[in-house]
Scaffold this motif. Sequence first.
Motif, mmCIF file in Angstrom:
data_model
loop_
_atom_site.group_PDB
_atom_site.id
_atom_site.type_symbol
_atom_site.label_atom_id
_atom_site.label_comp_id
_atom_site.label_asym_id
_atom_site.label_seq_id
_atom_site.Cartn_x
_atom_site.Cartn_y
_atom_site.Cartn_z
ATOM 1 N N TYR A 19 0.976 -1.235 -0.232
ATOM 2 C CA TYR A 19 0.032 -0.009 0.044
ATOM 3 C C TYR A 19 0.901 1.291 0.090
ATOM 4 O O TYR A 19 1.964 1.359 0.634
ATOM 5 C CB TYR A 19 -0.893 0.013 1.262
ATOM 6 C CG TYR A 19 -2.122 -1.044 1.376
ATOM 7 C CD1 TYR A 19 -2.978 -0.772 0.878
ATOM 8 C CD2 TYR A 19 -1.827 -2.095 2.130
ATOM 9 C CE1 TYR A 19 -4.302 -1.529 0.930
ATOM 10 C CE2 TYR A 19 -2.799 -2.861 2.211
ATOM 11 C CZ TYR A 19 -4.138 -2.711 1.663
ATOM 12 O OH TYR A 19 -5.032 -3.716 1.684
ATOM 13 N N SER A 20 0.399 2.406 -0.648
ATOM 14 C CA SER A 20 1.196 3.448 -0.606
ATOM 15 C C SER A 20 0.805 4.347 0.740
ATOM 16 O O SER A 20 -0.068 4.110 1.064
ATOM 17 C CB SER A 20 0.785 4.341 -1.916
ATOM 18 O OG SER A 20 -0.560 4.817 -1.943
ATOM 19 N N GLU A 21 1.940 5.088 1.169
ATOM 20 C CA GLU A 21 2.227 5.616 2.341
ATOM 21 C C GLU A 21 1.510 7.366 1.855
ATOM 22 O O GLU A 21 1.745 7.574 0.809
ATOM 23 C CB GLU A 21 3.354 5.824 2.871
ATOM 24 C CG GLU A 21 3.912 4.746 3.482
ATOM 25 C CD GLU A 21 3.625 4.638 5.186
ATOM 26 O OE1 GLU A 21 2.822 5.311 5.380
ATOM 27 O OE2 GLU A 21 4.556 3.892 5.636
ATOM 28 N N LYS A 22 1.290 8.041 2.840
ATOM 29 C CA LYS A 22 1.171 9.564 2.677
ATOM 30 C C LYS A 22 2.319 10.287 2.040
ATOM 31 O O LYS A 22 1.940 11.054 1.270
ATOM 32 C CB LYS A 22 0.586 10.269 4.052
ATOM 33 C CG LYS A 22 0.660 11.764 3.916
ATOM 34 C CD LYS A 22 -0.732 12.320 3.799
ATOM 35 C CE LYS A 22 -0.767 13.729 4.132
ATOM 36 N NZ LYS A 22 -0.046 14.529 3.220
ATOM 37 N N ALA A 23 3.568 9.714 2.252
ATOM 38 C CA ALA A 23 4.470 10.233 1.514
ATOM 39 C C ALA A 23 4.593 10.087 0.266
ATOM 40 O O ALA A 23 4.945 10.953 -0.597
ATOM 41 C CB ALA A 23 5.921 9.689 2.231
ATOM 42 N N LEU A 24 3.967 9.257 -0.334
ATOM 43 C CA LEU A 24 3.841 8.858 -1.697
ATOM 44 C C LEU A 24 2.949 9.875 -2.301
ATOM 45 O O LEU A 24 2.708 10.441 -3.564
ATOM 46 C CB LEU A 24 3.586 7.354 -2.144
ATOM 47 C CG LEU A 24 3.593 7.254 -3.495
ATOM 48 C CD1 LEU A 24 5.005 7.200 -4.434
ATOM 49 C CD2 LEU A 24 2.973 5.663 -3.901
ATOM 50 N N TYR A 25 1.530 9.856 -1.638
ATOM 51 C CA TYR A 25 0.522 10.928 -1.957
ATOM 52 C C TYR A 25 1.186 12.278 -2.226
ATOM 53 O O TYR A 25 0.737 12.940 -3.044
ATOM 54 C CB TYR A 25 -0.420 10.911 -1.002
ATOM 55 C CG TYR A 25 -1.371 11.949 -1.127
ATOM 56 C CD1 TYR A 25 -2.591 11.970 -1.912
ATOM 57 C CD2 TYR A 25 -1.326 13.454 -0.383
ATOM 58 C CE1 TYR A 25 -3.521 13.055 -2.186
ATOM 59 C CE2 TYR A 25 -2.324 14.171 -0.635
ATOM 60 C CZ TYR A 25 -3.402 14.188 -1.339
ATOM 61 O OH TYR A 25 -4.290 15.093 -1.490
ATOM 62 N N ASP A 26 1.975 12.611 -1.396
ATOM 63 C CA ASP A 26 2.612 14.039 -1.514
ATOM 64 C C ASP A 26 3.494 14.175 -2.471
ATOM 65 O O ASP A 26 3.597 15.428 -3.113
ATOM 66 C CB ASP A 26 3.507 14.333 -0.192
ATOM 67 C CG ASP A 26 2.587 14.247 1.168
ATOM 68 O OD1 ASP A 26 1.436 14.765 1.064
ATOM 69 O OD2 ASP A 26 3.313 14.257 2.227
ATOM 70 N N GLN A 27 4.208 12.915 -3.009
ATOM 71 C CA GLN A 27 5.216 13.187 -4.205
ATOM 72 C C GLN A 27 4.142 13.207 -5.654
ATOM 73 O O GLN A 27 4.640 13.996 -6.391
ATOM 74 C CB GLN A 27 5.693 11.891 -4.114
ATOM 75 C CG GLN A 27 6.983 11.929 -3.254
ATOM 76 C CD GLN A 27 8.046 12.992 -3.326
ATOM 77 O OE1 GLN A 27 8.195 13.484 -4.722
ATOM 78 N NE2 GLN A 27 8.509 13.463 -2.311
ATOM 79 N N ILE A 28 2.977 12.440 -5.406
ATOM 80 C CA ILE A 28 2.306 12.374 -6.573
ATOM 81 C C ILE A 28 1.531 14.057 -6.684
ATOM 82 O O ILE A 28 1.623 14.695 -7.795
ATOM 83 C CB ILE A 28 1.070 11.685 -6.308
ATOM 84 C CG1 ILE A 28 1.543 10.135 -6.443
ATOM 85 C CG2 ILE A 28 0.027 11.860 -7.262
ATOM 86 C CD1 ILE A 28 0.539 9.186 -5.907
ATOM 87 N N GLN A 29 1.272 14.718 -5.608
ATOM 88 C CA GLN A 29 0.744 15.963 -5.684
ATOM 89 C C GLN A 29 1.834 17.232 -6.265
ATOM 90 O O GLN A 29 1.615 17.812 -6.972
ATOM 91 C CB GLN A 29 0.314 16.576 -4.236
ATOM 92 C CG GLN A 29 -0.974 15.673 -3.674
ATOM 93 C CD GLN A 29 -1.991 15.397 -4.718
ATOM 94 O OE1 GLN A 29 -2.668 16.124 -5.277
ATOM 95 N NE2 GLN A 29 -2.184 13.920 -4.819
#
Length: 182
Positions: A168-178
């Motif tokens: 599962y992706s972490e919040k840190a990956l969400y931030d990189q996507i943004q």
Amino acid sequence: MRKKIIFACLILLVGFISCKKEDNKNLTQPAEVETNKNNFQVTLTATVKADDNFQMYYSQDDYEVPYKEENSVWVAVKASDKPQDIVFDLPQDVIPNYIRIDFGTNQQQKEITISNFKMKYYSKSFEAKDSLFFNYFIPNDCVKILDKNNSVVQNIQPQDGRYDPLFYSEKALYDQIQLLVK
């Protein structure tokens, strides 16, 4: 008279042959496949030693569980002793917030070594090499991390008999996507 007939036949023959060549030319050229290089793309570079099928789920909303089958991409993976790119092309206009990567359906899968994780959108990209992968993804209980420094994982079957190895992706990956899509 004979020369006129031969000349007429020659002209018809040349005309027929040139038309035939044009038709063949259209048949031998491969059809152009429209590919959009601007869609969101995820590439996992890994050494996978047995044939398998990997799947990536994506969520365009807030963290949504369970992930939906219609929001997923399958990729067939051939066995190799060398790292290979496993490329997930998302449909056009799809930008994920969170992703989940399923590490195969083959229960006989050997150890998997993760070399790189890359996301690309238009001309921007983000990479997490080797063990940095674990800063952005969390394994479920069907994955055992054998060597975190060298990014070696093993798919396992827990006591309940399930076989569904995934990250599962972490919040840190969400931030990189943004950052990538801005």
